[in-house]
Design a protein around this motif. Structure first.
Motif, PDB file in Angstrom:
ATOM      1  N   SER B  25     -11.161  73.004 102.704  1.00 14.27           N
ATOM      2  CA  SER B  25     -11.853  72.190 103.697  1.00 14.27           C
ATOM      3  C   SER B  25     -13.014  71.401 103.095  1.00 14.27           C
ATOM      4  N   VAL B  26     -13.548  71.876 101.977  1.00 15.90           N
ATOM      5  CA  VAL B  26     -14.677  71.158 101.377  1.00 15.90           C
ATOM      6  C   VAL B  26     -14.197  70.101 100.400  1.00 15.90           C
ATOM      7  N   LEU B  27     -13.039  70.344  99.819  1.00 17.95           N
ATOM      8  CA  LEU B  27     -12.579  69.440  98.764  1.00 17.95           C
ATOM      9  C   LEU B  27     -12.067  68.129  99.307  1.00 17.95           C
ATOM     10  N   THR B 108     -24.298  76.196  93.262  1.00 23.84           N
ATOM     11  CA  THR B 108     -25.316  75.589  92.400  1.00 23.84           C
ATOM     12  C   THR B 108     -25.583  74.147  92.786  1.00 23.84           C
ATOM     13  N   MET B 109     -24.590  73.527  93.410  1.00 29.02           N
ATOM     14  CA  MET B 109     -24.811  72.137  93.764  1.00 29.02           C
ATOM     15  C   MET B 109     -25.658  72.023  95.029  1.00 29.02           C
ATOM     16  N   TYR B 110     -25.468  72.936  95.962  1.00 31.83           N
ATOM     17  CA  TYR B 110     -26.109  72.748  97.258  1.00 31.83           C
ATOM     18  C   TYR B 110     -27.135  73.807  97.619  1.00 31.83           C
ATOM     19  N   LEU B 111     -27.053  74.972  97.010  1.00 31.04           N
ATOM     20  CA  LEU B 111     -27.974  76.016  97.455  1.00 31.04           C
ATOM     21  C   LEU B 111     -28.974  76.404  96.379  1.00 31.04           C
ATOM     22  N   LEU B 112     -28.472  76.796  95.244  1.00 31.53           N
ATOM     23  CA  LEU B 112     -29.361  77.332  94.218  1.00 31.53           C
ATOM     24  C   LEU B 112     -29.191  76.517  92.953  1.00 31.53           C
ATOM     25  N   VAL B 113     -29.893  75.420  92.892  1.00 32.26           N
ATOM     26  CA  VAL B 113     -29.752  74.566  91.722  1.00 32.26           C
ATOM     27  C   VAL B 113     -30.396  75.270  90.533  1.00 32.26           C
ATOM     28  N   GLY B 114     -29.614  75.451  89.497  1.00 30.44           N
ATOM     29  CA  GLY B 114     -30.199  75.982  88.278  1.00 30.44           C
ATOM     30  C   GLY B 114     -30.115  77.474  88.110  1.00 30.44           C
ATOM     31  N   ALA B 250     -18.307  65.193  94.507  1.00 30.84           N
ATOM     32  CA  ALA B 250     -17.824  66.490  94.058  1.00 30.84           C
ATOM     33  C   ALA B 250     -17.212  67.224  95.246  1.00 30.84           C
ATOM     34  N   TYR B 251     -17.952  67.339  96.326  1.00 32.12           N
ATOM     35  CA  TYR B 251     -17.431  67.977  97.533  1.00 32.12           C
ATOM     36  C   TYR B 251     -17.715  67.055  98.714  1.00 32.12           C
ATOM     37  N   PRO B 252     -16.751  66.192  99.031  1.00 29.43           N
ATOM     38  CA  PRO B 252     -16.991  65.146 100.032  1.00 29.43           C
ATOM     39  C   PRO B 252     -17.489  65.699 101.365  1.00 29.43           C
ATOM     40  N   LYS B 329     -13.717  69.967  84.249  1.00 29.00           N
ATOM     41  CA  LYS B 329     -12.574  70.778  83.840  1.00 29.00           C
ATOM     42  C   LYS B 329     -11.970  71.491  85.048  1.00 29.00           C
ATOM     43  N   LEU B 330     -12.853  71.969  85.900  1.00 29.13           N
ATOM     44  CA  LEU B 330     -12.395  72.694  87.083  1.00 29.13           C
ATOM     45  C   LEU B 330     -11.532  71.793  87.957  1.00 29.13           C
ATOM     46  N   ILE B 331     -12.022  70.561  88.180  1.00 21.95           N
ATOM     47  CA  ILE B 331     -11.277  69.645  89.039  1.00 21.95           C
ATOM     48  C   ILE B 331      -9.960  69.271  88.368  1.00 21.95           C
ATOM     49  N   TYR B 332     -10.017  69.094  87.061  1.00 22.95           N
ATOM     50  CA  TYR B 332      -8.792  68.772  86.323  1.00 22.95           C
ATOM     51  C   TYR B 332      -7.768  69.886  86.520  1.00 22.95           C
TER      52      TYR B 332
END
Lengths: 394, 369, 537
Positions: B25-27, B108-114, B250-252, B329-332
């Protein structure tokens, strides 16, 4: 039982956690951002809120927003360099407005915009503006009253303008990106400028004066072709564009009935529909505007109790609006050749095969597009009084 | 536990629902078909339903009480069956790696960057170990509770989006601009991976149902409802953020959620939304690890599947850190490798089993006459 | 356990115990000998009263009335035992013949004692047990038999208003420490022949009466048998409160959530009995255990059924909201202010950060400081002598209020958050239920301080998994949410009017499912007609 041991495992992780934590008093909230282009790179200006001054109980001595500008070879570089000037980590998630200087827009906005949209903190609903007549950084430096900072003034102002004046509408980052990337329409952005003395405008006094020395105002649309800004519209055309975009919420229309005497229509509701007929060789557009409004000023004598007279007035307004739309269209076609209305999109959606043919030299086709404009004005109310006030009986 | 494990039809429906929504659903899957992505999803789901009800349905019909490991042993002989099952386990492990990696990327993209990858994956696996340890009944019950939460969240997201004045229906048109070809091209890998083909793992779970009747109907209904949700999300993605950003995000769906702004009060729900999407992914991962452990139990003949949870989790954690090193790589792998790898597992082997079943039946009848 | 061992050790020295008590030794024929043994057994305490009455003319035959002072109703013993016995002896000619007659005991028992509960006894063990539980013992010279008369009567608290569960509308009585009163209160409400009260004595030293109460035919046999088996298996020196039983009866003693419902309200117990649940009454405490308990039950109050259904539904939804508020508010505060600053509207975040400017601590420390202070105040408020309550509340208000803010230790918004958690955690009808919330709140605070909303989500997932794995006597704890039961939704988050609820919860009740006949439709129709008539008039 196993679970308990795992909980013990968990403890060190909890203790060493907080990689991405930022206490509120360790970061600065940035409410606006301005990007200027300079000879040797970019100048990024951040409007930084001073929390202790921005709250209700603040003493009000010093400015609630401070501005910090930094140069860099590109936008991202410049932005990162700001950290050498401010004491706390900048937080971009509350940026409401992004102001881009005219020179930068004219050279091409993409290098600045990519850096912005790629940043994941930034919200795609922030508004974009083009600074008109001043440097982008100067807009943010103006101290304002009522709102606590220039940035909150801008975002409130654009909303107010949308609802009450409709010369320009706010354009969000995501809308702008969509118009930039879609082949069948061009982008536009509202302008922003400053009246008055820039030097005095950035003092605390400016917000305390009854008549501020400098004040921010909204300017009409700037038109784009691809990612380059090509021209500023004037108020008249800008409103016309808004009509054509079906973005008018409320505005007024002037009809000059006599020398220096006007009938003013207060538009309450406006709906513009664009239809395209692709049957012929050249696509033909039908633009129909349905406008409902009340009278907000009437200077000439006219008996508005009679329906026939009201009808007459409606027709007059219709003519005025039609003229405005026609002039707007002509301007867009000949002077700017910029399809901000997304007319290409109408053809694309209606007949994608035709669009494929037209796509290649759309500019040429756009210049010679045929269209028909129908305007219908209904006066739903004369206002609190009916007939114009006269002193004829005296 | 001496009691027989029982899950009801509704519980099966619920876990299948979560399972399919997973990271799908996120992809915003099917983005290759541009504004026709939603058609691609519907086509994929129709193929998925056919695949599920005919192939998996037939396998289930003749082997109500058996897990797929036993089914394979039944039709291919014990040794070959066990070998195939072991390969299946490896396949499930790899799929789990992809899911956990998606979870990490989202977090890491939306909640805990880093935050370091090992921490997020460790925490996640910890929760999953706990859940799998509790057994399928608990998982199904938790699924029920989260089902209503998820549905509620989706409805409110849709509501908020419509209230935020960001919808532009025009983005959906023109329909089928380049004909059906690109649409089908986009839907082909879809029906194999996300989300409809991966249902093969439910062949290991059907044995726990309390009633054998109507299972396939429930499953089909679950596919149907998941399709509706995914289609709505895809359509919303198209009409809000537009095709360009769908391709380029990345996650539309997360980008879409960011557009929500109801009167400047309800805004920036992405941190909350990512949690909703994560829950579904959690359930998918839980099911996968449950299936992995159960298959190993069936293959080795050990009594309790619980022994294998921690090793499986550790292996998944290590692979996900070492094998996949970046988002690209993951998306690939998700888009171009997984479909072809999963084809034999999700289609060919079950199809062979079905053929054997049908042949045997035919032979049986032939003998009788 | 150590207490139990100690008790055994000290008594091992006593030979009498082993001789007469240990193996149910029979009574002797000689009265004086019996009395001596009893005195030795009990250590001749000063509340042991032995009244000897001469029954033969010669004065050589006696009987003894033995009571423990304070446990018996003294007036009762005087009027109906001593007086009657003496009168009987005086008026009837008791010659040696009769006295020697073995039926003498029975004659006394059957003819001259106006006492309802009377029984024979012949061993010391029973004698001591009965004596110590407040019965009167009569021993006769020359007989190795005695009589036990139920004369229990001690100073008890009387039926008073419930202290832990108050209602505005509804019954005002509550159980008290005496099990007989408790059963009385239940009996008074349920006058059905199927009401079963089964007694069991648990506790090797305390010998506590424990009653299992259920309605035969409604309650699930399996659960009853399971419960009885578990009660049977208990071997402990003492049961002082039902809390002992609660922990002894459940499998997962480490779960934070109560797997039994505790109440002191008889109407609540009766409502639960009618739903097919089972109550466990324990002597010595007003708190009754009700099994099986489900999660949802802790959100329901008896008063929900006494008010209009729409209002009750609103209150229930409020409780669910409060549950999450009490659990998560501080955690979400930390998560938002330290990780997800983008979630708040710009003006609010500016205002919060303005308040936080002067606070030197991280949000976690701030929250922990305030929450712990509040918890300490709460506990102190419970335990302190009433007289100094005023002082504590003043200090509490100061510590939690203005002073802390002015000192720059906490921010104003923190006070609001602590107040919200404090108030919302008190909304539950069952006091016990706020305890897991209070503890879990700290877990969530730490999780969110380390991992923000991700930590909270994982914590919630853990919590859900844990709750779903719980079972109370075979009933899934999260019923009717998971496994989902649509019919039960009528009485879960909302409460529909009583005339729409026809069935008992099928998960507890075995076969007598219908709780209300659909004939009520008739009432509805007639009442409709009635209203028409009224309007005509």
């Amino acid at each position: 039982m196993k679970i308990k041991y795992f909980c013990i495992f968990l403890l060190p992780f909890l203790l060493t956690g907080c990689w991405s934590a930022n206490e509120l008093n360790e970061l600065t909230l940035i409410t606006s951002m301005a990007i200027d282009k300079e000879e040797d790179g970019y100048l990024v200006t951040l409007a930084i809120t001073v929390p202790s001054e921005a709250t209700i109980n603040a003493p009000g001595r010093s400015a609630s927003t401070v501005v910090s500008s930094t140069r860099g070879i590109n936008a991202c570089d410049a932005f990162r360099r700001t950290s050498s000037k401010i004491s706390r980590t900048p937080n971009l998630s509350h940026i409401q407005n992004i102001i881009i200087s005219e020179e930068l827009a004219k050279e091409g906005i993409l290098p600045a915009i990519d850096c912005i949209i790629r940043d994941d903190q930034l919200r795609p609903t922030s508004f974009l503006f083009i600074a008109k007549g001043v440097k982008a950084k100067d807009v943010l430096a103006i101290n304002t009253s009522i709102e606590h900072s220039a940035s909150s003034k801008i975002s409130q102002m654009i909303k107010n303008a949308e609802v009450n004046y409709s010369i320009v509408n706010a354009v969000s980052l995501v809308e702008f990106i969509n118009s930039l990337t879609t082949p069948d329409k061009e982008a536009y952005l509202p302008g922003i400028g400053v009246y008055g003395d820039l030097e005095k405008g950035n003092t605390v006094d400016n917000s305390q004066d009854v008549a501020p020395s400098a004040i921010i105002y909204l300017a009409p649309y700037a038109l784009f072709k691809k990612d380059k800004m090509i021209a500023w519209l004037d108020d008249y055309t800008s409103k016309g564009v808004n009509f054509l975009l079906n973005d008018v919420k409320s505005t007024m229309i002037n009809y000059q009935c006599d020398n220096d005497r006007y009938f003013v229509l207060n538009v309450r509701k406006a709906k513009t529909k664009i239809k395209v007929n692709t049957k012929g060789k050249v696509p033909k557009f039908t633009i129909s505007a349905d406008i409902k409004g009340t009278i907000c000023q009437a200077d000439c004598r006219l008996d508005l109790t009679k329906t026939s007279k009201v009808k007459e007035l409606e027709n007059k307004f219709q003519r005025v609006i039609k003229q405005q739309l026609q002039k707007t269209m002509a301007n867009l076609q000949t002077n700017y050749t910029s399809d901000v209305l997304g007319l290409g999109g109408y053809i694309h959606r209606k007949d994608h095969k035709l669009w494929k043919n037209l796509n290649k030299d759309w500019e040429e086709v756009f210049k010679n597009l045929q269209y028909e404009i129908e305007v219908k004005v209904t006066i739903v109310q004369p206002g609190a009084i009916i007939n114009p006030i006269t002193n004829d009986d005296k | 536990m001496t009691e027989k494990i029982n899950i009801s039809k509704f519980q099966l429906y619920v876990i299948m629902f979560h399972y399919m929504l997973g990271p799908a659903s996120v992809l915003c899957i099917g983005g290759e078909a541009n504004q026709d992505a939603w058609i691609a999803i519907i086509i994929a789901s129709i193929i998925g339903i056919i695949n599920f009800s005919l192939i998996y349905g037939t396998i289930y019909k003749y082997n109500n009480e058996l897990s797929f490991v036993k089914v394979l042993e039944k039709y291919f002989g014990v040794i070959i069956g066990k070998i195939i099952s072991s390969i299946y386990v490896i396949y499930f492990l790899l799929t789990s790696v992809l899911i956990i990696r998606h979870i990490y990327e989202m977090v890491t993209m939306y909640l805990l960057v880093g935050t370091p990858i090992i921490v997020i994956i460790f925490l996640n696996l910890l929760m999953i170990i706990y859940a799998v340890n509790k057994g399928i009944e608990t998982i199904a019950r938790a699924g029920e509770i989260y089902f209503f939460a998820t549905i509620g969240a989706y409805i409110s997201f849709i509501l908020f989006l419509t209230l935020s004045d960001v919808i532009d229906i025009n983005n959906l048109f023109p329909v089928l601009e380049n004909g059906l070809k690109p649409v089908i091209k986009a839907s082909l890998p879809l029906f194999i991976i996300y989300p409809f083909g991966e249902l093969v793992s439910f062949l290991y779970i059907f044995q726990y149902l309390n009633k054998t009747k109507g299972t396939i109907k429930t499953g089909t209904f679950a596919i149907f409802s998941a399709t509706i949700i995914i289609t709505i999300i895809t359509i919303l993605n198209i009409v809000t953020i537009g095709v360009y950003l769908i391709h380029n995000s990345a996650y539309p769906t997360m980008k879409m959620i960011r557009l929500i702004n109801v009167e400047n009060i309800i805004q920036r729900l992405d941190s909350l939304a990512v949690l909703i999407f994560l829950t579904s992914s959690f359930f998918k991962l839980i099911i996968f690890i449950f299936v992995i452990c159960n298959s190993i139990r069936d293959i080795t003949g050990v009594k309790k599947y619980q022994y294998f949870i921690i090793p499986a989790a550790i292996i998944i954690g290590i692979i996900s850190i070492l094998l996949i090193t970046s988002y690209t790589k993951l998306i690939y792998v998700t888009k171009f490798v997984e479909p072809y790898v999963s084809l034999p597992f999700e289609l060919i082997i079950p199809l062979i089993v079905v053929i054997i079943i049908v042949l045997r039946k035919f032979l049986h009848k032939f003998k009788e006459t | 356990m150590s207490f139990f061992n100690l008790w055994k050790k000290t008594n091992k020295k006593s030979d009498i115990l082993q001789e007469y008590y240990g193996e149910a030794k029979k009574l002797k024929k000689s009265l004086s000998e019996n009395i001596k043994i009893i005195k030795d057994l009990l250590g001749n305490p000063n509340d042991l009263i032995i009244r000897e009455i001469v029954i033969s003319e010669k004065g050589d035959k006696k009987l003894a009335v033995i009571v423990i002072d304070g446990l018996t109703n003294a007036l009762f013993v005087h009027d109906f035992i001593l007086k009657e016995l003496m009168l009987a002896i005086r008026t009837t000619d008791l010659d040696d013949e009769i006295i020697k007659n073995t039926k003498f005991v029975n004659i006394i028992k059957n003819h001259s004692l106006p006492i309802s509960d009377i029984d024979n006894l012949d061993d010391f063990k029973k004698l001591c047990e009965k004596l110590l539980s407040g019965d009167t013992i009569i021993l006769f010279d020359g007989y190795n038999q005695g009589l036990v008369l139920d004369t229990k009567g001690w100073k008890d608290r009387g039926v008073s208003e419930p202290s832990a569960e108050t209602v505005v509308r509804g019954a005002r009585d509550s159980f008290n420490e005496t099990i007989r009163t408790s059963t009385m209160l239940i009996r008074r409400r349920i006058k059905d022949i199927n009401l079963r009260i089964e007694n069991k004595i648990i506790g090797e030293v305390t010998k506590t009466n424990v009653s299992v109460v259920y309605i035969d035919g409604l309650a699930n046999e399996k659960i009853i048998n399971d419960l009885k088996k578990r009660l049977e298996a208990i071997s402990i020196d003492g049961i002082l409160e039902s809390g002992y039983l609660e922990e002894l009866l459940i499998n997962k003693a480490y779960s934070l959530f109560p797997s039994m419902y505790t109440t002191e309200r008889p109407d609540k117990v009766c409502a639960n009995l009618l739903e097919g649940r089972i109550a466990i009454l324990t002597d010595g405490t007003p708190f009754v255990l009700v099994i099986p308990a489900v999660f949802i039950q802790f959100f329901q109050s008896t008063e929900d059924y006494f008010q209009r259904s729409i209002f009750s539904s609103f209150i229930r939804l409020l409780r669910f909201l409060s549950f999450f508020l009490a659990l998560l508010t501080p955690a979400v505060y930390i998560a938002i202010t330290t990780f997800h600053q983008e979630m708040l509207p710009t003006n609010l975040i500016i205002s919060i950060s303005g308040q936080r400017e002067s606070v030197p601590f991280p949000a976690l420390i701030e929250v922990l400081f305030m929450e712990l202070t509040f918890e300490i105040l709460r506990e102190a408020g419970l335990r302190m002598p009433r007289a100094i309550g005023q002082a504590i509340s003043i200090v509490g208000a100061l510590a939690l209020g203005e002073a802390a803010v002015n000192a720059g230790i906490v921010s104003t918004i923190m006070i609001i958050i602590v107040s919200i958690t404090a108030i919302t955690s008190l909304i539950f009808p069952e006091y016990n239920f706020s305890n897991p919330i209070r503890l879990l709140r700290f877990m969530f605070i730490i999780l969110s301080a380390a991992f923000g909303l991700y930590g909270i989500a994982l914590g919630l997932m853990f919590l859900t998994m844990h709750l779903c794995s719980l079972k109370s006597f075979g009933i899934p704890y999260m019923y009717p949410l998971a496994p989902f039961n649509f019919k039960a939704m009528k009485d879960t988050f909302i409460r529909t009017p009583i005339n729409t609820q026809f069935r008992r919860p099928s998960i507890f009740v075995e076969d007598d499912l219908v709780k209300q006949n659909k004939n009520n439709e008739v009432i509805k129709q007639t009442s409709k007609k009635g209203s028409e008539l009224e309007s005509e008039n």
